[in-house]
Design an enzyme around this catalytic site. Structure first.
Site, PDB file in Angstrom:
ATOM      1  CG  ASN A 116      -0.178  -0.096   2.504  1.00 36.24           C
ATOM      2  OD1 ASN A 116       0.539   0.831   2.862  1.00 36.24           O
ATOM      3  ND2 ASN A 116      -0.288  -1.221   3.212  1.00 36.24           N
TER       4      ASN A 116
ATOM      5  CG  ASP B  56      -5.489  -6.946  14.348  1.00 35.42           C
ATOM      6  OD1 ASP B  56      -4.632  -6.256  14.954  1.00 35.42           O
ATOM      7  OD2 ASP B  56      -6.502  -6.464  13.824  1.00 35.42           O
TER       8      ASP B  56
ATOM      9  CG  PHE C 281      -2.299   5.599  13.756  1.00 34.35           C
ATOM     10  CD1 PHE C 281      -1.508   5.520  14.884  1.00 34.35           C
ATOM     11  CD2 PHE C 281      -2.337   6.804  13.060  1.00 34.35           C
ATOM     12  CE1 PHE C 281      -0.769   6.615  15.319  1.00 34.35           C
ATOM     13  CE2 PHE C 281      -1.611   7.898  13.478  1.00 34.35           C
ATOM     14  CZ  PHE C 281      -0.827   7.811  14.613  1.00 34.35           C
TER      15      PHE C 281
ATOM     16  CE  LYS D 152     -10.562  -0.310  11.599  1.00 31.56           C
ATOM     17  NZ  LYS D 152      -9.915   0.418  10.525  1.00 31.56           N
TER      18      LYS D 152
HETATM   19  O1  PMT Z   1       3.111   6.079   6.540  1.00 32.70           O
HETATM   20  P1  PMT Z   1       2.458   7.383   6.140  1.00 32.70           P
HETATM   21  O2  PMT Z   1       2.537   7.639   4.656  1.00 32.70           O
HETATM   22  O3  PMT Z   1       2.970   8.528   6.963  1.00 32.70           O
HETATM   23  O4  PMT Z   1       0.893   7.260   6.434  1.00 32.70           O
HETATM   24  C1  PMT Z   1       0.446   7.101   7.745  1.00 32.70           C
HETATM   25  C2  PMT Z   1      -0.778   6.186   7.842  1.00 32.70           C
HETATM   26  C3  PMT Z   1      -1.947   6.813   7.094  1.00 32.70           C
HETATM   27  C4  PMT Z   1      -0.446   4.818   7.239  1.00 32.70           C
HETATM   28  C5  PMT Z   1      -1.055   6.018   9.364  1.00 32.70           C
HETATM   29  O5  PMT Z   1      -1.268   7.271   9.939  1.00 32.70           O
HETATM   30  C6  PMT Z   1      -2.256   5.131   9.625  1.00 32.70           C
HETATM   31  O6  PMT Z   1      -3.389   5.551   9.618  1.00 32.70           O
HETATM   32  N1  PMT Z   1      -1.968   3.825   9.909  1.00 32.70           N
HETATM   33  C7  PMT Z   1      -2.951   2.789  10.100  1.00 32.70           C
HETATM   34  C8  PMT Z   1      -3.425   2.352   8.760  1.00 32.70           C
HETATM   35  C9  PMT Z   1      -4.304   1.120   8.804  1.00 32.70           C
HETATM   36  O7  PMT Z   1      -3.993   0.197   8.119  1.00 32.70           O
HETATM   37  O8  PMT Z   1      -5.305   1.121   9.605  1.00 32.70           O
HETATM   38  P2  PMT Z   1      -6.283  -0.162   9.837  1.00 32.70           P
HETATM   39  O9  PMT Z   1      -7.574   0.427  10.082  1.00 32.70           O
HETATM   40  O10 PMT Z   1      -6.164  -1.152   8.732  1.00 32.70           O
HETATM   41  O11 PMT Z   1      -5.700  -0.852  11.129  1.00 32.70           O
HETATM   42  C10 PMT Z   1      -6.053  -0.439  12.428  1.00 32.70           C
HETATM   43  C11 PMT Z   1      -4.903  -0.648  13.373  1.00 32.70           C
HETATM   44  O12 PMT Z   1      -4.600  -2.052  13.477  1.00 32.70           O
HETATM   45  C12 PMT Z   1      -3.611   0.029  12.962  1.00 32.70           C
HETATM   46  O13 PMT Z   1      -3.012   0.504  14.139  1.00 32.70           O
HETATM   47  C13 PMT Z   1      -2.772  -1.083  12.339  1.00 32.70           C
HETATM   48  O14 PMT Z   1      -1.366  -0.868  12.503  1.00 32.70           O
HETATM   49  C14 PMT Z   1      -3.255  -2.299  13.139  1.00 32.70           C
HETATM   50  N2  PMT Z   1      -3.216  -3.567  12.403  1.00 32.70           N
HETATM   51  C15 PMT Z   1      -4.034  -3.764  11.319  1.00 32.70           C
HETATM   52  C16 PMT Z   1      -4.020  -4.998  10.691  1.00 32.70           C
HETATM   53  C17 PMT Z   1      -3.138  -6.011  11.155  1.00 32.70           C
HETATM   54  N3  PMT Z   1      -3.095  -7.204  10.571  1.00 32.70           N
HETATM   55  N4  PMT Z   1      -2.345  -5.782  12.203  1.00 32.70           N
HETATM   56  C18 PMT Z   1      -2.364  -4.575  12.835  1.00 32.70           C
HETATM   57  O15 PMT Z   1      -1.616  -4.378  13.803  1.00 32.70           O
END
Ligand code: PMT
Length: 415
Positions: free
Chosen positions: A225, A321, A338, A352
């Site tokens: 991504n 996760d 995040f 979340k």
């Molecule tokens: O890297 P940049 O270009 O500066 O951009 C920053 C960002 C937009 C990537 C960052 O600020 C951000 O929002 N990161 C989280 C992006 C995301 O994938 O969110 P999510 O909604 O899919 O996941 C929620 C949370 O679970 C996140 O904290 C993620 O790290 C965590 N996660 C998700 C899936 C997974 N399998 N394991 C995880 O730990």
């Protein structure tokens, strides 16, 4: 835009030396106020900072490099980028070394060059090359300060998140009276300390994930991504500046790891999961910023896949996760997630927070060209069980400092 001339109180939370652990790269441009800079170096070092000095062309007409060397305890860099200077601490080393670049005095010409992104001598090149925040203390004749071009340039710098210190108003070296005098060294040092102060994380272990993951389809192709890693790296730097011992677990990015951070490079979500969970028991805080791929191909081909068929199906399986597993751990640290969302940002993020049993979640407004993936700025809504705080659009480094401050305050309330 200019600040009023009052002393900012320095929070004593960090002890008597609020700039300890901070590396200040002081750029001195060629204005009469440069004669005050040996005193500025002393004030900065008294507050705990390490100071490296770069002079712009002709600044040595206003201040003796030897005086600056004596007070900083380091040799002074001049404007030129020569084979000799680059073989020592070159422009990239200086750009990485700095926790903050302070330009004082900042002349109208230097300010204009910063706005343009010129890289025409050592100081301006470092400013283009660094990820450290920039602070400028303008100093010039009052007419030059009020000139429309200078005002527009200051506006541009402020919009980019530059911390503007002054100028002061009063009698000037040229005999005129008005705005444009450089602030006194003690004010510059104190305001810088107050501005870059974050809540203390001294003695705390903080682990941060950053960047994208890469899920291989074959040796040359994969699913990933647009995360650049910048938000996570900025948080790692801010946490380190707040005194924490930081481990940064990063997927593939083009960014250099911040100084004083323990780097862990990973590629896939499974590798990131392993790197995080094998080290989590020592952590006080975990911040999941990485954009982890939710799914990976069931099989990754050992050889490059040939395009023989008209269609191709890739079977995918869910990745673990990482954040939820950390939050479910027996010895869980404070967990901050995040959530990148395009719509219903707060509701989805709150979902979340509940599902993953987190302490805090930063709801990230993505899906526009100004904040989120790959941008210099970001805007978030920080949500806990009982609070919602808007952190409006700003440079990711400035945002990171605010967020670390919020996390430190939350942590302090828990213990
Ligand atoms: O890297 P940049 O270009 O500066 O951009 C920053 C960002 C937009 C990537 C960052 O600020 C951000 O929002 N990161 C989280 C992006 C995301 O994938 O969110 P999510 O909604 O899919 O996941 C929620 C949370 O679970 C996140 O904290 C993620 O790290 C965590 N996660 C998700 C899936 C997974 N399998 N394991 C995880 O730990």
């Amino acid at each position: 835009m200019a600040e009023s001339h009052t002393h900012s109180p320095i929070n004593t939370q960090l002890g008597s030396k609020p700039l300890s652990n901070k590396r200040v790269l002081l750029g001195i441009s060629a204005g009469i106020a440069a004669y005050k800079t040996p005193d500025l170096v002393r004030k900065l070092t008294e507050l705990g900072a390490e100071v490296e000095v770069i002079l712009t062309r002709n600044a040595d007409q206003f201040v003796a490099p030897l005086a600056l060397q004596a007070v900083s305890g380091r040799s002074v860099h001049n404007y030129a980028m020569t084979a000799e200077s680059e073989s020592g601490m070159g422009h990239i080393d200086l750009a990485r070394w700095a926790d903050v670049v302070l330009i004082a005095p900042a002349t109208a010409n230097t300010i204009a060059r910063l706005c343009q992104g010129n890289a025409d001598e050592l100081l301006t090149t470092v400013c283009v090359a660094t990820q450290a925040p920039l602070a400028v203390a303008p100093a010039m004749n009052q007419q030059m300060w009020q000139n429309a071009a200078t005002q527009a340039n200051m506006e541009t710098l402020a919009k980019r998140g530059t911390f503007i210190l002054g100028p002061d108003s009063g009698e000037q070296a040229c005999g005129e009276v008005g705005p444009g005098r450089m602030l006194q060294p003690v004010d510059i040092a104190q305001r810088l300390a107050a501005h870059f102060q974050t809540g203390s994380l001294a003695g705390k272990n903080v682990m941060i994930t950053a960047g994208p993951t890469w899920e291989a389809i074959d040796p040359v192709r994969g699913i990933t991504n647009h995360s650049s890693g910048l938000m996570g790296y900025a948080l790692a730097q801010a946490a380190s500046e707040a005194g924490a011992k930081v481990t940064l677990v990063s997927g593939p990015t083009n960014l250099p790891f911040p100084e004083r951070v323990t780097p862990v490079k990973v590629v896939s979500a499974l590798e990131m999961h392993e790197a995080v969970l094998s080290n989590i028991e020592e952590q006080d805080v975990f911040i999941g910023v990485a954009a982890v791929a939710d799914y990976r191909p069931v099989d990754s081909a050992e050889q490059k896949i040939k395009k023989n068929a008209d269609t191709m199906t890739i079977n995918m399986v869910k990745n673990p996760d990482i954040l939820a597993d950390v939050a479910a751990h027996d010895k869980r640290p404070l967990c901050v997630g995040f959530a990148a969302e395009t719509n219903n940002v707060v509701d989805y993020a709150r979902g979340k927070l509940e599902r993953k049993k987190l302490d805090m979640i930063a709801a990230n407004h993505v899906g526009n060209s100004e904040t989120g993936f790959g941008t210099a700025d970001n805007a978030i809504t920080l949500i806990t069980q009982d609070s919602v705080t808007e952190l409006p659009k700003q440079n990711k480094y400035a945002l990171a400092r605010t967020l670390i401050n919020e996390i430190a305050t939350y942590l302090a309330k828990q213990s």
